[in-house]
Design an enzyme around this catalytic site. Sequence first.
Site, short mmCIF file in Angstrom:
data_model
loop_
_atom_site.label_atom_id
_atom_site.label_comp_id
_atom_site.label_asym_id
_atom_site.label_seq_id
_atom_site.Cartn_x
_atom_site.Cartn_y
_atom_site.Cartn_z
N LYS A 112 43.49 -82.71 -25.77
CA LYS A 112 43.24 -81.70 -24.89
C LYS A 112 42.07 -82.21 -23.94
O LYS A 112 41.43 -83.12 -24.20
CB LYS A 112 42.53 -80.59 -25.53
CG LYS A 112 42.62 -79.25 -24.66
CD LYS A 112 43.65 -78.59 -24.62
CE LYS A 112 43.87 -77.11 -24.12
NZ LYS A 112 45.08 -76.44 -24.13
P1 NAD Z 1 44.22 -69.08 -16.40
O1 NAD Z 1 42.94 -69.72 -15.95
O2 NAD Z 1 45.43 -69.16 -15.60
O3 NAD Z 1 44.01 -67.62 -16.91
C1 NAD Z 1 42.89 -67.03 -17.74
C2 NAD Z 1 42.75 -65.59 -17.50
O4 NAD Z 1 42.09 -65.18 -18.57
C3 NAD Z 1 42.24 -65.17 -16.10
O5 NAD Z 1 42.77 -63.85 -15.74
C4 NAD Z 1 40.57 -64.98 -16.53
O6 NAD Z 1 40.36 -64.02 -15.54
C5 NAD Z 1 40.94 -64.42 -17.81
N1 NAD Z 1 39.76 -64.34 -18.62
C6 NAD Z 1 38.75 -65.38 -18.62
N2 NAD Z 1 37.77 -65.15 -19.57
C7 NAD Z 1 38.01 -63.90 -19.85
C8 NAD Z 1 37.26 -63.05 -20.88
N3 NAD Z 1 36.41 -63.45 -21.58
N4 NAD Z 1 38.12 -61.65 -21.11
C9 NAD Z 1 39.22 -61.37 -20.28
N5 NAD Z 1 39.83 -62.05 -19.70
C10 NAD Z 1 39.19 -63.29 -19.22
O7 NAD Z 1 44.52 -69.64 -17.95
P2 NAD Z 1 45.73 -69.50 -18.61
O8 NAD Z 1 46.75 -71.11 -18.37
O9 NAD Z 1 46.56 -68.48 -18.53
O10 NAD Z 1 45.41 -69.75 -20.26
C11 NAD Z 1 45.01 -68.46 -21.02
C12 NAD Z 1 45.02 -69.00 -22.39
O11 NAD Z 1 46.36 -69.39 -22.85
C13 NAD Z 1 43.96 -70.18 -22.81
O12 NAD Z 1 43.57 -69.94 -24.24
C14 NAD Z 1 45.10 -71.36 -22.80
O13 NAD Z 1 44.68 -72.49 -23.72
C15 NAD Z 1 46.31 -70.79 -23.67
N6 NAD Z 1 47.69 -71.57 -22.95
C16 NAD Z 1 48.14 -71.75 -21.87
C17 NAD Z 1 49.32 -72.39 -21.77
C18 NAD Z 1 49.76 -72.56 -20.07
O14 NAD Z 1 50.81 -73.10 -19.99
N7 NAD Z 1 48.76 -72.32 -19.06
C19 NAD Z 1 49.83 -72.78 -22.78
C20 NAD Z 1 49.56 -72.58 -24.17
C21 NAD Z 1 48.35 -71.72 -24.11
#
Ligand code: NAD
Length: 422
Positions: A112
């Site tokens: 990561k």
């Molecule tokens: P992103 O940046 O695209 O979206 C994050 C979202 O969460 C945004 O809408 C943001 O406003 C919101 N957010 C941030 N802090 C917040 C809070 N305290 N309360 C409510 N909403 C909040 O990120 P993402 O890629 O969607 O990732 C989200 C989660 O999924 C993370 O934990 C990431 O590690 C996990 N994840 C992502 C992927 C991927 O392919 N992108 C894969 C596996 C896991």
Amino acid sequence: MSAEAPPPPAAGPLADARAQLAEAIEHLGVDAGTHRMLATSRREMAVSVPLRRDDGTIATYEGFRVQHNFSRGPAKGGLRFSTAVDLDEVRALAMWMSWKCALVDVPYGGAKGGVAIEPRDHSLAELERVTRRYTSEILPIIGPEVDIPAPDIGTDERTMAWIMDTYSASKGFTVTGVVTGKPISLGGSLGRAMATSRGVAHVALMAMASRGLDPTGASAAVQGFGKVGRGAARLLAEAGVRVQAVSDVDGAVWSEAGLDIARLGDHVDEHGTVVGFDGAEAMDAGGLVTLDVDVLVPAAVEGVITADNAADVRARILVEGANGPTTSAADAILADMDVLIVPDILANAGGVIVSYFEWVQSNQAYRWSEREVNDKLEERMTRSWHDVVDYSGVHGLSYRQAATALAVRRVIEAHELRGLYP
Ligand code: NAD
């Protein structure tokens, strides 16, 4: 040096990750030396990332790349841009990536990365300079056979294009396999953008079926409306689930009848937030996780379901779109309440599964159809779901304990087969 595992920090994602590992180690009956090895990252790089801002001043940010394990193949994991990034968070996320890759049987170890920066405070040109500088700092430890970054919180396919270009410039030729989650026109995979969400929705529907819940009569709340939450909300709504509430970092919206996710998406594209959507009522974002819905999908950040609010969770099914949304203390409370938790390393594994497909396609300079990608994704998610459910049944473990134990066992098996060098 002691053979005991390093003492975990008192709280936070690394404490949770190490507690989960310790449980798996105990269940598997593994020795203390192996436990210590698995509790420790194989390689950690901390860099400082200076940025010349558009106004000519210089800002400097902390950046990290942590590679937790290489036993099953190159390290793989996302890159996060967020002010919450610190070394312990990146360590935890890297460890979870090792277990996730082993659980869904893709030939990777876990990694990561993160830069402690708020992307919304920067112009596109500044973000490009930060990305390129960070990439050049970690260049010696990434590569298609070494460690392959992907998008995570605050980064996207454009970030991946800049990393690929910076890495390729250093080599003197184009290396598409150094990142996944790239734009399609640069060798990205069809289906990758929706892959994590598709996996989340797929296991959510399997979890509902296992509890005898018909999607068309069910309700859900989704925390986070980014790359994961937005697609998951859309796919659940398409399956007939009433998605009653959605939140982002700025606030939350709610509708008894269910939100029109497509219209909400248009609103977010225009305004950058769910707040102010005219098809719903505003609600307190903190209350989303305790809403009276059937399915709760945290898809934002770690540590949102804690000892303080777990007892108030009304959902019967919790599908962890985010990594580490449930603290260890909350996990125990929810288990007593018989809440079915689909753990992060299973629920959000669709992203790394299709990242693996993208890497294979990049390395072969070949493209699969979207249908092929989606079918293979669902097949792997289904297989992993059954692996976890079966192991849980045989050993009397929660799905999280079963998933972690299965994954840790596979990593240990790779260690044992390879032996310890020298
Ligand atoms: P992103 O940046 O695209 O979206 C994050 C979202 O969460 C945004 O809408 C943001 O406003 C919101 N957010 C941030 N802090 C917040 C809070 N305290 N309360 C409510 N909403 C909040 O990120 P993402 O890629 O969607 O990732 C989200 C989660 O999924 C993370 O934990 C990431 O590690 C996990 N994840 C992502 C992927 C991927 O392919 N992108 C894969 C596996 C896991």
